[in-house]
Design an enzyme around this catalytic site. Structure first.
Site, mmCIF file in Angstrom:
data_model
loop_
_atom_site.group_PDB
_atom_site.id
_atom_site.type_symbol
_atom_site.label_atom_id
_atom_site.label_comp_id
_atom_site.label_asym_id
_atom_site.label_seq_id
_atom_site.Cartn_x
_atom_site.Cartn_y
_atom_site.Cartn_z
ATOM 1 N N SER A 101 -17.178 5.569 5.657
ATOM 2 C CA SER A 101 -17.769 5.603 7.263
ATOM 3 C C SER A 101 -19.148 6.683 7.900
ATOM 4 C CB SER A 101 -16.654 7.042 7.452
ATOM 5 O OG SER A 101 -16.619 8.295 8.827
ATOM 6 N N LEU A 102 -19.269 5.775 9.045
ATOM 7 C CA LEU A 102 -20.376 5.469 9.542
ATOM 8 C C LEU A 102 -20.399 7.406 9.971
ATOM 9 C CD1 LEU A 102 -21.357 2.195 10.993
ATOM 10 C CD2 LEU A 102 -21.793 3.405 8.893
ATOM 11 N N ARG A 103 -19.147 7.429 10.640
ATOM 12 C CA ARG A 103 -19.177 9.035 11.368
ATOM 13 C C ARG A 103 -19.729 9.591 10.445
ATOM 14 N NH1 ARG A 103 -14.919 11.973 11.578
ATOM 15 N NH2 ARG A 103 -14.228 10.382 10.474
ATOM 16 N N ARG A 104 -19.056 9.665 9.362
ATOM 17 C CA ARG A 104 -18.617 10.509 8.588
ATOM 18 C C ARG A 104 -20.348 11.221 7.823
ATOM 19 N NH1 ARG A 104 -13.558 9.026 5.967
ATOM 20 N NH2 ARG A 104 -12.120 9.846 6.728
ATOM 21 N N LYS A 153 -5.631 5.732 14.111
ATOM 22 C CA LYS A 153 -7.794 5.607 14.345
ATOM 23 C C LYS A 153 -7.688 3.489 14.177
ATOM 24 C CE LYS A 153 -8.088 6.737 9.762
ATOM 25 N NZ LYS A 153 -8.789 5.426 9.288
ATOM 26 N N ASP A 154 -7.296 3.092 13.443
ATOM 27 C CA ASP A 154 -6.809 1.573 13.131
ATOM 28 C C ASP A 154 -7.110 0.982 14.136
ATOM 29 O OD1 ASP A 154 -8.087 2.142 10.431
ATOM 30 O OD2 ASP A 154 -5.562 2.031 10.142
ATOM 31 N N THR A 172 -7.823 3.505 -4.805
ATOM 32 C CA THR A 172 -8.882 3.257 -5.236
ATOM 33 C C THR A 172 -10.222 3.988 -5.665
ATOM 34 O OG1 THR A 172 -7.818 0.812 -5.216
ATOM 35 C CG2 THR A 172 -10.563 1.257 -5.116
ATOM 36 N N ARG A 173 -10.161 5.106 -4.763
ATOM 37 C CA ARG A 173 -11.428 6.024 -4.077
ATOM 38 C C ARG A 173 -11.059 6.692 -5.015
ATOM 39 N NH1 ARG A 173 -12.187 5.558 2.095
ATOM 40 N NH2 ARG A 173 -10.438 4.737 2.434
ATOM 41 N N CYS A 185 -16.132 1.267 15.210
ATOM 42 C CA CYS A 185 -15.651 1.299 13.847
ATOM 43 C C CYS A 185 -18.097 0.780 13.009
ATOM 44 C CB CYS A 185 -15.033 0.568 12.599
ATOM 45 S SG CYS A 185 -14.991 -0.918 12.691
ATOM 46 N N ARG A 215 -15.517 2.247 -1.202
ATOM 47 C CA ARG A 215 -14.762 1.242 -0.767
ATOM 48 C C ARG A 215 -13.406 1.551 -1.497
ATOM 49 N NH1 ARG A 215 -15.880 -0.346 3.861
ATOM 50 N NH2 ARG A 215 -17.549 -0.539 4.318
ATOM 51 N N GLY A 216 -12.244 0.892 -0.731
ATOM 52 C CA GLY A 216 -11.232 0.550 -1.358
ATOM 53 C C GLY A 216 -10.150 1.742 -0.533
ATOM 54 N N ASN A 217 -8.592 1.392 -0.626
ATOM 55 C CA ASN A 217 -7.937 2.414 -0.440
ATOM 56 C C ASN A 217 -8.024 4.221 -0.935
ATOM 57 O OD1 ASN A 217 -6.699 2.635 -2.928
ATOM 58 N ND2 ASN A 217 -4.907 0.378 -2.132
ATOM 59 N N SER A 267 0.544 -1.108 0.081
ATOM 60 C CA SER A 267 0.001 0.110 0.219
ATOM 61 C C SER A 267 0.816 1.088 -0.421
ATOM 62 C CB SER A 267 -0.843 0.200 1.375
ATOM 63 O OG SER A 267 -1.171 1.310 1.670
#
Length: 350
Positions: A137-140, A88-89, A162-163, A251, A157-159, A26
């Site tokens: 993100s559910l938070r966002r 955060k992870d 990708t996004r 999360c 989805r994706g890194n 990555s």
């Protein structure tokens, strides 16, 4: 991001410490690994660093570390000494025997808007009604649905790579929401169209900070990485992690925070949301975090929500952790548990 420790005998007979750093394929993971390696090279020029990709997974032994919340098991002759994470992870409770030995100075923790090229110059306020915004993100999503009800929010989805590719090469999204810190580390600050302040979208616990995880019993490694601690970031993140742990969040539920250190005061704002953002409980508390120069001589005494920070004032660490717990309890007393339980059930049913 993995770091493996051994010894190397040089041609002159001198024995040097070797830290072999491995990273996933990555781009962001490699950049974060390189940034920590660079700091360690500056601080410890006698340490020999080697970086390679995909040195894991290896096979079977008794040692394991969490890599993005997935346990990686490694062989004894390739023992893992250090793991570099986006903080955060990391869960607020680490596996027994492991600790966060360093939290580096935080990058901008806020979220950023990245627009489709055809929407250059616009903001979330000025995008056409019913424009689709992508976020994983559910938070966002919860916060932005409430703040920008004229927009629609869909999962993406994706890194990072990708996004951004999905955004640029298709017309599915008018914009996507990403962490500003990741974009900056990737060198893509020019893609940031708008930074979302706390009045629009508060950030995730630990967002923007890098954490260095080690085995708690490896005192030499713990001491080596501890100089990377940034005291203000440590205090902010400990209060945030204590808040999340006390809420029993994660999360799968929308929990958001905002912290500031002003002089000797630490301010923590925390909130919980329903998935659609309609229900929200939010409050702010503060505490004194004056540095008293009293530090713990025992790592056992100085672990706060998975963080060992012996070089930081013990009274300040205790105050930061208590602040997070007190704020969480205040929201729980107002009904936060019901909001989070409903959000979790609805998310699990998707």
């Amino acid at each position: 991001n993995l770091v493996i420790f051994s010894l190397l005998q040089e041609g002159n007979g001198k024995v040097s410490r070797v830290i072999r750093m491995g990273t996933r394929k990555s781009q962001l993971a490699r950049i974060q690994t390189d940034s920590v390696a660079g700091r360690l090279r500056e601080l410890y020029p006698d340490v020999h660093l080697e970086i390679g990709e995909d040195i894991l997974p290896a096979i079977v032994c008794m040692n394991s570390l969490y890599i993005n919340c997935i346990v990686i098991v490694v062989s004894f002759n390739q023992m893992v000494d250090i793991v570099v994470h986006s903080l955060k992870d990391l869960p607020t409770s680490l596996p027994p025997g492991f600790t966060i030995g360093a939290i580096l100075q935080r990058e901008n923790p806020h979220d950023a808007v990245v627009l489709h090229p055809k929407n250059a110059g616009l903001t979330l306020d000025s995008l056409p009604e019913k424009s689709v915004i992508g976020t994983s993100s559910l938070r966002r999503a919860a916060q932005l649905k409430k703040r920008f009800p004229q927009l629609e929010f869909e999962n993406i989805r994706g890194n990072l790579n990708t996004r951004l590719k999905k955004l640029d090469e298709k017309d599915d999204y008018a914009a996507i929401i990403l962490a500003a810190a990741g974009l900056k580390r990737m060198g893509w600050e020019s893609r940031i169209s708008q930074i979302l302040g706390p009045e629009d979208c508060m950030y995730a616990v630990g967002q923007g900070a890098l954490a260095v995880e080690v085995r708690a019993q490896d005192k030499d490694i713990l001491e080596m990485v501890s100089v990377l601690h940034h005291p203000d970031t440590v205090l902010q993140c400990i209060s945030e992690r204590a808040f999340l742990r006390q809420l029993e969040g994660g999360c799968s539920v929308p929990v958001a925070v905002h912290t500031e250190v002003k002089g000797s005061m630490l301010y923590l704002t925390g909130a919980v949301y329903s998935l659609d953002g309609a229900d929200c409980l939010k409050d702010t508390m503060q505490t004194v975090v004056e540095i008293d120069n009293k530090v713990s001589e025992s790592a056992q005494e100085c672990v706060h929500v998975g963080v060992t920070a012996n070089s930081v004032s013990s009274s300040a660490l205790e105050a930061a952790e208590k602040l997070g717990m007190d704020l969480a309890n205040a929201l729980l007393n107002k009904g936060a548990k019901d909001i989070l339980t409903t959000a979790r059930k609805l998310n699990d049913a998707r």
